[in-house]
Scaffold this active site. Structure first.
Site, PDB file in Angstrom:
ATOM      1  N   HIS A 140      56.574  87.370  56.663  1.00  0.00           N
ATOM      2  CA  HIS A 140      57.522  86.996  55.735  1.00  0.00           C
ATOM      3  C   HIS A 140      56.891  87.156  54.398  1.00  0.00           C
ATOM      4  CE1 HIS A 140      61.233  85.547  54.830  1.00  0.00           C
ATOM      5  NE2 HIS A 140      61.215  84.292  55.504  1.00  0.00           N
ATOM      6  N   ASP A 166      61.679  90.496  54.018  1.00  0.00           N
ATOM      7  CA  ASP A 166      62.660  89.417  53.634  1.00  0.00           C
ATOM      8  C   ASP A 166      63.432  89.105  54.822  1.00  0.00           C
ATOM      9  OD1 ASP A 166      61.775  88.883  51.212  1.00  0.00           O
ATOM     10  OD2 ASP A 166      63.233  90.352  50.231  1.00  0.00           O
TER      11      ASP A 166
END
Length: 433
Positions: free
Chosen positions: A395, A399
């Site tokens: 992450h 995204d």
């Protein structure tokens, strides 16, 4: 005679230390030039260390499971020829160290006090009435569960400590089965055996890599369901048509092809992240790691340049690398350099999973098992083959919307598998013009 010291070689790739996983020789063995002396393991593969000389093994420089630095002493071999003074001194020091080391067959025995000085409950005697027996919490609990008064049990441990074996001996002297605790009455007799298994070799490497991956990478897992009925039908037809003439097709080659096409639209998932330098490298080439379970643990052989492969080439390479990994013959190059990984447990795949990213990659695609379920299509219910993809992403650099878009693109290709071949056909037509 001379003593030749072999040191841990520099295996390359900036590796500073390796783990000694196996000795092929022992002290006193005669070895020849190029004979394999030991096996060591890096982060990627197992490497054999050959002997550059012939002679007799004097001493081994480490034990199996020990992590050794590059350049440290691995083994000493006595060879023919004049023996320099420093070699003689080193050999004498090695002999003295061997003599000084206690024999493993000799076990130090703690001094035993005379019986007249022993406290109540000492070795070979039962505790006197009113004294509190010496025992560990585990022994006390077991004695309570079995309904045994510890003051009636003869101790064999140091300073009169009651051991688990003493409880067993007490039960045997009673001439009857030990009472089973009520809570365990239907489960059989409780077990107290244990097995200590060293975590070493490939298992240690896996443990270290998984720990690093979970510690440093903020995982984001995305699960999506897809209908693979059409794909399974096409796969069966292709296997029937090309049986014996082309590689057998499993689900994996189709998924590999879908991933190769999807990363064109979402290049951020086909990348490697150097978090220390703060650099994300996106790759045009798609090198897919295939997580493969072996007898020694999980390995990840790499299918290179899948963007240039057709379904059958991919299937053949996946099968070849899986066989090499399971046989322990995969090379270091075949186990490194992946840009994205696919993992599957086959029929054990479960409904969903949370796969761990293979660092320094930023994405891993997990395959769950295929199940047949009723699906509503318009006004009727029809049986369909459904499967989940459980995929994890780093992450920090991927995204959520991009991760979801990537998986949805893969899903669209697998649910309409003809699209996997349209792209290749268009490329052939363009090349012919």
């Amino acid at each position: 005679m001379a003593v030749h010291v072999i040191r841990m070689p520099d295996i390359g790739e900036g590796i500073a230390e390796v783990e000694l996983v196996a000795w092929r020789v022992k002290a006193g063995d005669t070895v020849s030039d190029d004979q394999v002396l030991a096996e060591v393991m890096t982060d990627k593969a197992t490497v054999e260390i050959p002997s550059p000389v012939s002679g007799t093994v004097l001493a081994l420089g480490g034990e199996v499971g020990q992590v050794m630095a590059v350049g440290s002493e691995l083994i000493r071999i006595e060879i023919e020829g004049a023996e320099p003074a420093e070699a003689k001194a080193a050999k004498a020091a090695a002999r003295e160290a061997t003599i000084a080391r206690p024999s493993p067959a000799v076990t130090p025995v703690a001094p035993v006090r005379p019986q007249s000085q022993a406290s109540p409950g000492a070795v070979g005697s039962a505790a006197l009435e009113g004294d509190r027996p010496i025992a560990s919490p585990a022994v006390r609990r077991r004695a309570w569960e079995l309904g045994i008064d510890l003051r009636q049990v003869k101790a064999s441990g140091t300073a009169g400590r009651i051991m688990q074996a003493d409880l067993d001996a007490h039960v045997a002297r009673q001439g009857k089965e030990a009472p089973v605790p009520h809570a365990l009455a239907l489960a059989g007799r409780p077990r107290t055996d244990q097995q200590a298994i060293p975590v070493q070799g490939l298992r240690r490497r896996i443990a270290v890599r998984m720990q690093e991956a979970k510690r440093r990478i903020p995982h984001f897992t995305y699960v999506e369901e897809l209908d693979v009925s059409e794909l399974e039908g096409l796969r069966a037809q292709l296997n029937a048509k090309w049986r014996g003439r082309r590689a057998h097709l499993t689900l994996l080659p189709f998924l590999v092809r879908a991933v190769a096409l999807a990363v064109r639209e979402f290049p951020q998932v086909n990348a490697r992240f150097d978090d220390e330098a703060g650099i994300v490298t996106r790759h045009g080439a798609v090198h897919v790691g295939i997580a493969t379970q072996t007898a020694n643990g999980l390995m990840v052989p790499v299918v290179r340049h899948v963007e240039a492969m057709d379904i059958w080439s991919s299937a053949a390479e996946v099968a070849r690398l899986a066989d090499a990994a399971r046989a322990g013959k995969a090379t270091r190059d075949e186990l490194s350099g992946s840009t994205i990984t696919i993992t599957s447990l086959g029929i054990l795949g479960g409904i969903a999973s949370t796969p761990v990213i293979n660092p320094p990659e930023v994405a891993i695609v997990g395959v769950n098992r295929i199940v047949e379920r009723p699906v509503l299509r318009g006004a009727i219910v029809v049986p369909r083959l459904l499967m989940n993809l459980s995929s994890s992403f780093d992450h920090r650099v991927v995204d959520g919307v991009d991760a979801a878009g990537f998986i949805q693109f893969v899903r669209s290709l697998l649910e309409a598998p003809a699209m996997l071949f349209v792209d290749a056909f268009e490329e052939e037509v363009s090349g012919a013009r």
